[in-house]
Design a protein around this motif. Sequence first.
Motif, PDB file in Angstrom:
ATOM      1  N   ARG A 239       0.835  -1.202   0.000  1.00  0.00           N
ATOM      2  CA  ARG A 239       0.000   0.000   0.000  1.00  0.00           C
ATOM      3  C   ARG A 239       0.869   1.252   0.000  1.00  0.00           C
ATOM      4  NH1 ARG A 239      -3.350  -3.501   3.079  1.00  0.00           N
ATOM      5  NH2 ARG A 239      -2.296  -2.960   5.031  1.00  0.00           N
ATOM      6  N   ALA A 242       2.032   1.775  -3.526  1.00  0.00           N
ATOM      7  CA  ALA A 242       1.007   2.437  -4.333  1.00  0.00           C
ATOM      8  C   ALA A 242       0.991   3.937  -4.064  1.00  0.00           C
ATOM      9  CB  ALA A 242      -0.357   1.822  -4.037  1.00  0.00           C
ATOM     10  N   ASP A 243       1.133   4.317  -2.814  1.00  0.00           N
ATOM     11  CA  ASP A 243       1.156   5.745  -2.471  1.00  0.00           C
ATOM     12  C   ASP A 243       2.391   6.427  -3.061  1.00  0.00           C
ATOM     13  OD1 ASP A 243      -1.204   5.521  -1.066  1.00  0.00           O
ATOM     14  OD2 ASP A 243      -0.223   5.269   0.890  1.00  0.00           O
ATOM     15  N   ARG A 249       0.111   5.803 -10.167  1.00  0.00           N
ATOM     16  CA  ARG A 249      -0.598   4.720  -9.496  1.00  0.00           C
ATOM     17  C   ARG A 249      -1.409   3.858 -10.467  1.00  0.00           C
ATOM     18  NH1 ARG A 249      -3.026   5.109  -3.479  1.00  0.00           N
ATOM     19  NH2 ARG A 249      -3.872   2.998  -3.299  1.00  0.00           N
ATOM     20  N   GLY A 253      -1.448  -0.411 -10.858  1.00  0.00           N
ATOM     21  CA  GLY A 253      -2.635  -1.245 -10.972  1.00  0.00           C
ATOM     22  C   GLY A 253      -2.638  -2.041 -12.260  1.00  0.00           C
ATOM     23  N   ASP A 278      -4.798  -7.127  -4.137  1.00  0.00           N
ATOM     24  CA  ASP A 278      -5.724  -6.379  -3.288  1.00  0.00           C
ATOM     25  C   ASP A 278      -5.138  -5.019  -2.919  1.00  0.00           C
ATOM     26  OD1 ASP A 278      -8.102  -6.353  -1.268  1.00  0.00           O
ATOM     27  OD2 ASP A 278      -6.336  -5.913  -0.038  1.00  0.00           O
ATOM     28  N   THR A 281      -4.620  -2.616  -6.254  1.00  0.00           N
ATOM     29  CA  THR A 281      -5.784  -2.248  -7.068  1.00  0.00           C
ATOM     30  C   THR A 281      -6.894  -1.655  -6.208  1.00  0.00           C
ATOM     31  OG1 THR A 281      -6.830  -4.435  -6.875  1.00  0.00           O
ATOM     32  CG2 THR A 281      -5.284  -4.100  -8.710  1.00  0.00           C
ATOM     33  N   ASP A 282      -6.524  -1.199  -5.018  1.00  0.00           N
ATOM     34  CA  ASP A 282      -7.486  -0.579  -4.098  1.00  0.00           C
ATOM     35  C   ASP A 282      -8.644  -1.509  -3.768  1.00  0.00           C
ATOM     36  OD1 ASP A 282      -6.053   1.825  -3.860  1.00  0.00           O
ATOM     37  OD2 ASP A 282      -6.909   2.592  -5.708  1.00  0.00           O
ATOM     38  N   GLY A 283      -8.308  -2.766  -3.497  1.00  0.00           N
ATOM     39  CA  GLY A 283      -9.310  -3.675  -2.966  1.00  0.00           C
ATOM     40  C   GLY A 283     -10.163  -4.410  -3.972  1.00  0.00           C
ATOM     41  N   PHE A 320      -8.117   2.424 -13.887  1.00  0.00           N
ATOM     42  CA  PHE A 320      -7.549   2.832 -12.600  1.00  0.00           C
ATOM     43  C   PHE A 320      -7.447   4.346 -12.482  1.00  0.00           C
ATOM     44  CE2 PHE A 320      -5.970  -1.583 -12.857  1.00  0.00           C
ATOM     45  CZ  PHE A 320      -6.496  -2.056 -11.666  1.00  0.00           C
ATOM     46  N   ALA A 324      -9.342   6.575  -9.596  1.00  0.00           N
ATOM     47  CA  ALA A 324      -8.579   7.461  -8.697  1.00  0.00           C
ATOM     48  C   ALA A 324      -8.977   8.923  -8.812  1.00  0.00           C
ATOM     49  CB  ALA A 324      -7.079   7.319  -9.000  1.00  0.00           C
TER      50      ALA A 324
END
Length: 329
Positions: A239, A242-243, A249, A253, A278, A281-283, A320, A324
């Motif tokens: 995570r 990703a940040d 970002r 993904g 997970d 790809t933001d869950g 993605f 976002a």
Amino acid sequence: MSTVIGSLRRLAMAPSLEDVTFVRRGFPVEPSAITEALEAIPQSVICGFEWAIDSRSQWEIERRLELVEPKMRGFAYEGATMALTIRDVMHGARTREFLLGPGQRHIFLTYIGIGFAMARLPRPTWRKVLPDLSGSPYFPTMSWLAVDGYGFDRAYFDIKRWVDQQYVPAPYPWAGDSDYFLRAVDQGIGRALWFIHGADVAGVAARVDGFADHRKRDLWSGVGLAATFAGGATPSDLRKLADLSGEFRPEVGLGATFAVKARDYAGHMPEHSAAAADALTDGMTLGEILELADATEEAARDDAAVPAYELWRQAIRAHFAEAAAPVAD
């Protein structure tokens, strides 16, 4: 059973298991359980290469490869494809038979194996390395992964030139597109950065940030693919990755999506791949990721100005980017 000629090829072209360790390569990491696990990946490639460069029959190659544990098996198939490609440039059509047969379910990785062979063959022979796989899913769309494999290999084995000095190779008209060749190379270099920094997300992000701006999007997609397919980081670190990717970002993904697709097509989804998907790809669930990949797939067209491979990537990236985007009041 080994042959004399096969043994000579193996000694001339394959690194030893020790040669691919991070210490031997001079990567900026401290040995740990994570680096040991990541080192097992190129070592699996070497095993596959050695089995296929010496083997007299496809059955023997397949039998050896199927003895490898499922999560590592695709990497051994990469190495076997590399060996068969080298043998075919000299004489034969073993690669086509292999990829239409037992290698089909690992097709995403076997294309990369062709790229590993390219890294060891003179450019004039590259026109011979890609067999006609007409009728096979993802041909010729995903053949760009061969160029990705070439970029990964060069960065992994010559970090000073390809990473520190950010060397740009001469373009090559792969699938008739010399310009996209350089982008596909960068996607492979991005994957290599995950290994070079031993899955240390801060180190990977800092390294990508040091490259020219126009190269970052492809580097980041390679990072996302490697982080998901190869593993090595915790969900919290992923995570953070990703940040750290910031405006790129969607590329992370995208890479994660292709990794999930490749793992699913091979028939085995390791826990680390599911966890990484997970986080990156933001869950999204694995089912949602696969649905996205299948819904956006592009077929190759002779009249297309952009490779179908990149059109597919653009469609996934757009998903993605839209997800976002801030919601207007």
